[in-house]
Design an enzyme around this catalytic site. Structure first.
Site, mmCIF file in Angstrom:
data_model
loop_
_atom_site.group_PDB
_atom_site.id
_atom_site.type_symbol
_atom_site.label_atom_id
_atom_site.label_comp_id
_atom_site.label_asym_id
_atom_site.label_seq_id
_atom_site.Cartn_x
_atom_site.Cartn_y
_atom_site.Cartn_z
ATOM 1 N N ASP A 196 -1.555 10.858 -5.016
ATOM 2 C CA ASP A 196 -2.101 11.904 -5.882
ATOM 3 C C ASP A 196 -2.935 12.919 -5.125
ATOM 4 O OD1 ASP A 196 -5.352 11.263 -6.890
ATOM 5 O OD2 ASP A 196 -4.301 9.891 -5.549
ATOM 6 N N PHE A 204 -1.323 16.129 4.415
ATOM 7 C CA PHE A 204 -1.586 15.614 3.075
ATOM 8 C C PHE A 204 -0.314 15.606 2.248
ATOM 9 C CE2 PHE A 204 -3.087 15.662 -1.315
ATOM 10 C CZ PHE A 204 -3.952 14.587 -1.274
ATOM 11 N N LYS A 256 0.318 7.162 8.873
ATOM 12 C CA LYS A 256 -0.045 8.325 9.685
ATOM 13 C C LYS A 256 -0.702 7.822 10.976
ATOM 14 C CE LYS A 256 -1.272 11.368 5.785
ATOM 15 N NZ LYS A 256 -2.407 12.144 5.229
ATOM 16 N N ARG A 300 1.015 11.961 -9.174
ATOM 17 C CA ARG A 300 1.550 10.616 -8.941
ATOM 18 C C ARG A 300 2.946 10.429 -9.533
ATOM 19 N NH1 ARG A 300 -2.582 7.365 -7.032
ATOM 20 N NH2 ARG A 300 -4.653 7.793 -7.838
ATOM 21 N N GLU A 307 0.842 -1.191 0.000
ATOM 22 C CA GLU A 307 0.000 0.000 0.000
ATOM 23 C C GLU A 307 0.879 1.243 0.000
ATOM 24 O OE1 GLU A 307 -2.504 1.531 -0.787
ATOM 25 O OE2 GLU A 307 -4.050 1.341 0.750
ATOM 26 N N ASP A 308 0.375 2.339 -0.544
ATOM 27 C CA ASP A 308 1.141 3.582 -0.546
ATOM 28 C C ASP A 308 1.099 4.274 0.805
ATOM 29 O OD1 ASP A 308 -1.535 4.299 -0.786
ATOM 30 O OD2 ASP A 308 -1.218 5.750 -2.396
ATOM 31 N N ASP A 355 -3.619 5.655 6.615
ATOM 32 C CA ASP A 355 -3.929 6.747 7.528
ATOM 33 C C ASP A 355 -5.063 6.339 8.460
ATOM 34 O OD1 ASP A 355 -5.894 7.052 5.511
ATOM 35 O OD2 ASP A 355 -4.933 8.831 4.714
#
Length: 176
Positions: free
Chosen positions: A160, A153, A132, A166, A100-101, A104
């Site tokens: 993105d 953010f 996060k 991206r 996963e990127d 959060d």
């Protein structure tokens, strides 16, 4: 500084720092999965760069598949996970590593982990580039974490803002 759509972002994690940490994660995976055949499930779209760089360094026999989930609109998590493209690879009795990127709220991962376990995965671990902790809304176990970051953010390196940014080769944070 970079501008993406209508917002300005400041440098946050450089390409060099990303590369070094990804090498470390791959080394750990190579040790832990030696002699095994994990199934890597890459969450699109955001994790594509992280997965590509990570999997180039993973030397164990493995399989790779993709799933697409969405829970973001603009800069906020909606709190609702929409599965867009389902898992095509059987997970029964497989050791699964989700790539996963960013984690959060934890809602996306929690739902995906549950689905994989319901489908009979022998184990499910998570490899996330960013985490996060302050944003968590549900407890979640993350085995491989690239970086813990503040609840701000970020964009770039696969992440993105409204579909843009991206392709940036580093991670940038929304300027305040």
């Amino acid at each position: 500084m970079v501008t993406v759509k209508d917002k300005v972002f400041a440098p946050f994690i450089s390409q060099e720092v990303l590369s070094q940490r990804i090498d470390e994660l791959a080394e750990t995976m190579n040790r832990e999965y030696r002699g095994r055949n994990p199934l890597f499930v890459v969450v699109l779209n955001g994790a594509f760069m992280f997965a590509s760089d990570l999997l180039k360094k993973v030397e164990v026999d493995c399989c790779v598949t993709f799933i697409r989930l969405a829970s973001y609109e603009q800069t906020q998590s909606t709190g609702k996970v929409k599965q867009i493209l389902g898992l095509g690879e059987p997970v029964q009795d497989r050791e699964v590593v989700i790539i996963e990127d960013i984690v959060d709220t934890g809602l996306t991962m929690s739902q995906l982990i549950s689905q994989l376990k319901e489908q009979g995965a022998a184990s499910v671990e998570v490899a996330t580039l960013l985490h996060k902790p302050e944003a968590l809304k549900t407890p979640i176990s993350l085995r491989y974490v690239g970086f813990e970051i503040e609840n701000r953010f970020v964009v770039g390196y696969g992440l993105d803002y409204d579909g843009l940014g991206r392709n940036l080769d580093a991670v940038y944070v929304l300027a305040e």
